[in-house]
Design a protein around this motif. Structure first.
Motif, short mmCIF file in Angstrom:
data_model
loop_
_atom_site.label_atom_id
_atom_site.label_comp_id
_atom_site.label_asym_id
_atom_site.label_seq_id
_atom_site.Cartn_x
_atom_site.Cartn_y
_atom_site.Cartn_z
N GLN A 1 0.98 -1.34 -0.18
CA GLN A 1 -0.03 0.21 0.08
C GLN A 1 1.15 1.14 0.63
O GLN A 1 1.98 1.14 0.68
CB GLN A 1 -0.72 0.05 1.36
CG GLN A 1 -1.99 -1.69 1.54
CD GLN A 1 -2.74 -1.31 2.45
OE1 GLN A 1 -4.06 -0.84 2.65
NE2 GLN A 1 -2.06 -1.50 3.88
N LEU B 1 -2.99 16.27 4.60
CA LEU B 1 -4.09 15.42 4.32
C LEU B 1 -5.22 15.78 3.11
O LEU B 1 -5.24 14.75 2.62
CB LEU B 1 -4.45 14.62 5.84
CG LEU B 1 -4.23 14.60 7.02
CD1 LEU B 1 -4.88 15.06 8.57
CD2 LEU B 1 -2.94 13.07 6.52
N MET C 1 -4.79 13.36 0.11
CA MET C 1 -6.79 12.28 -0.04
C MET C 1 -7.16 12.23 -1.40
O MET C 1 -7.48 12.01 -1.84
CB MET C 1 -7.37 12.57 1.18
CG MET C 1 -7.30 11.92 1.89
SD MET C 1 -8.56 12.29 3.34
CE MET C 1 -9.37 10.16 3.65
N GLY D 1 -6.50 10.84 -3.96
CA GLY D 1 -6.16 9.34 -3.93
C GLY D 1 -5.57 8.48 -2.37
O GLY D 1 -5.78 7.10 -2.12
N ARG E 1 -5.19 7.25 1.50
CA ARG E 1 -5.44 7.27 2.61
C ARG E 1 -4.82 6.77 3.34
O ARG E 1 -4.75 7.22 4.56
CB ARG E 1 -6.62 6.02 2.66
CG ARG E 1 -7.48 6.50 1.48
CD ARG E 1 -8.87 7.61 2.11
NE ARG E 1 -9.93 7.87 0.85
CZ ARG E 1 -9.43 9.06 -0.31
NH1 ARG E 1 -8.29 9.53 -0.46
NH2 ARG E 1 -10.45 9.18 -1.53
N HIS E 2 -3.56 6.64 3.16
CA HIS E 2 -2.40 6.02 4.14
C HIS E 2 -1.50 7.06 4.65
O HIS E 2 -0.40 7.43 3.02
CB HIS E 2 -1.75 4.85 3.91
CG HIS E 2 -2.90 3.47 3.45
ND1 HIS E 2 -3.66 3.27 5.07
CD2 HIS E 2 -3.18 2.71 2.63
CE1 HIS E 2 -5.35 2.32 4.02
NE2 HIS E 2 -4.70 2.19 2.71
N THR F 1 -10.56 13.73 9.56
CA THR F 1 -10.64 13.41 7.84
C THR F 1 -10.60 12.18 7.07
O THR F 1 -11.20 11.11 6.30
CB THR F 1 -9.27 13.96 7.73
OG1 THR F 1 -8.55 12.85 8.53
CG2 THR F 1 -9.01 15.70 7.45
N ALA G 1 -8.14 9.98 8.12
CA ALA G 1 -6.85 9.42 7.17
C ALA G 1 -6.43 7.87 7.68
O ALA G 1 -6.70 8.32 9.34
CB ALA G 1 -6.50 9.88 7.35
N THR G 2 -5.76 6.79 7.26
CA THR G 2 -5.12 6.36 8.37
C THR G 2 -3.79 6.46 8.55
O THR G 2 -3.30 6.27 7.84
CB THR G 2 -5.37 4.94 7.45
OG1 THR G 2 -6.79 4.36 7.69
CG2 THR G 2 -4.90 3.69 8.25
#
Length: 287
Positions: free
Chosen positions: A2, A18, A22, A25, A27-28, A57, A59-60
């Motif tokens: 990932q 962030l 994002m 695209g 997310r990490h 947000t 987010a991870t």
């Protein structure tokens, strides 16, 4: 495998970083610097704002990089000498005392705080370093004190259910892939693995792929993606596309079953353009 991105490679403002990531695209994200502070040593307000921003947000967080043990070594087991002049003795005494205290603070304060943040954010990986080598000291001569320090850190991480990823960094005892793997094997703890950074291995004078990778491939828990070249004067510098065989390295990681994160960490300006170009380069391989 990932894709993640280091937030401060986009912006020192977490919310802005962030938002940009994002929009691309992603997310990490990996946390290192937030504003003028570093994760693990944030002010109470900055810590509160960090949690709030991440929650809002969605987010991870892939990993934390608090800079643990990226500080000069002063071995407490080495006896002090005495200078002719008292002021020299005084300077040496306080230099050693402060340096040793900082190492202890990293083990007993910064590490536990970082592990606590990781647990709250659901992060499984905290990046650490192998202690800065003093001038003139070879990375072949990693002192037992450093081994003991990293072993104790691994024990603390194990109790928290977190993996420490020892980053190879050219100024540290864990500089090349070979030296970093040697340290991991000596400590032999399941919660101490490697944050593989081929560009840092290149800076350490090692061919990272395929030569260096053979030493670390069984221990890779996290990956940092940046590139480097050597100029005609023999000086290394980071670039968006350089001498690292990244396409082959990514393909080999896939073949070897690596399913962790590859974090974009360009160390280049302009920040956003460099990160975007790097992201496109990775996506050509990973899809």
């Amino acid at each position: 495998m990932q894709i993640a991105i280091m937030t401060d490679e986009l912006s020192s403002d977490l919310e802005t970083a962030l938002e940009i990531g994002m929009d691309w695209g992603i997310r990490h994200f990996e946390l290192r610097g937030i504003g003028s502070e570093r994760v693990g040593a944030l002010s109470p307000f900055s810590t509160h704002h960090m949690y709030q921003t991440i929650e809002q947000t969605g987010a991870t967080i892939a990993a934390l990089s608090p800079g643990i043990f990226k500080i000069p070594l002063v071995d407490p087991n080495v006896p002090e000498g005495f200078q002719v002049l008292r002021w020299q003795d005084t300077e040496e005494f306080y230099f050693r005392k402060n340096a040793i205290q900082k190492l202890e603070d990293h083990l007993n304060v910064l590490l536990p705080e970082s592990l606590a943040i990781a647990k709250r954010l659901g992060v499984k990986t905290v990046v650490i370093f192998g202690v800065n080598r003093p001038d003139g000291v070879s990375s072949d001569d990693c002192p037992e004190f450093v081994i003991d320090l990293l072993r104790e850190a691994a024990k603390k991480a194990g109790e928290a259910g977190i993996t420490l990823a020892l980053e190879n960094e050219h100024i540290c005892f864990a500089d090349s892939a070979e030296h970093t793997a040697r340290i991991i094997e000596k400590i032999d703890h399941p919660n101490l693995r490697i944050n593989w950074d081929p560009a840092n291995a290149y800076y350490a004078g090692e061919d990272p792929y395929p030569f260096g990778y053979q030493f670390v491939k069984d221990y890779v828990a996290h990956v940092h993606f940046k590139d480097a070249v050597t100029d005609p004067n023999g000086h290394c510098r980071y670039v968006v596309e350089g001498s690292i065989r990244w396409e082959q390295q990514l393909e080999q990681l896939q073949k070897d079953g690596y399913k962790g994160f590859v974090t974009i960490e360009t160390h280049c300006r302009p920040k956003i353009a460099s990160a975007r170009q790097t992201l496109e380069r990775i996506r050509k391989v990973l899809g």
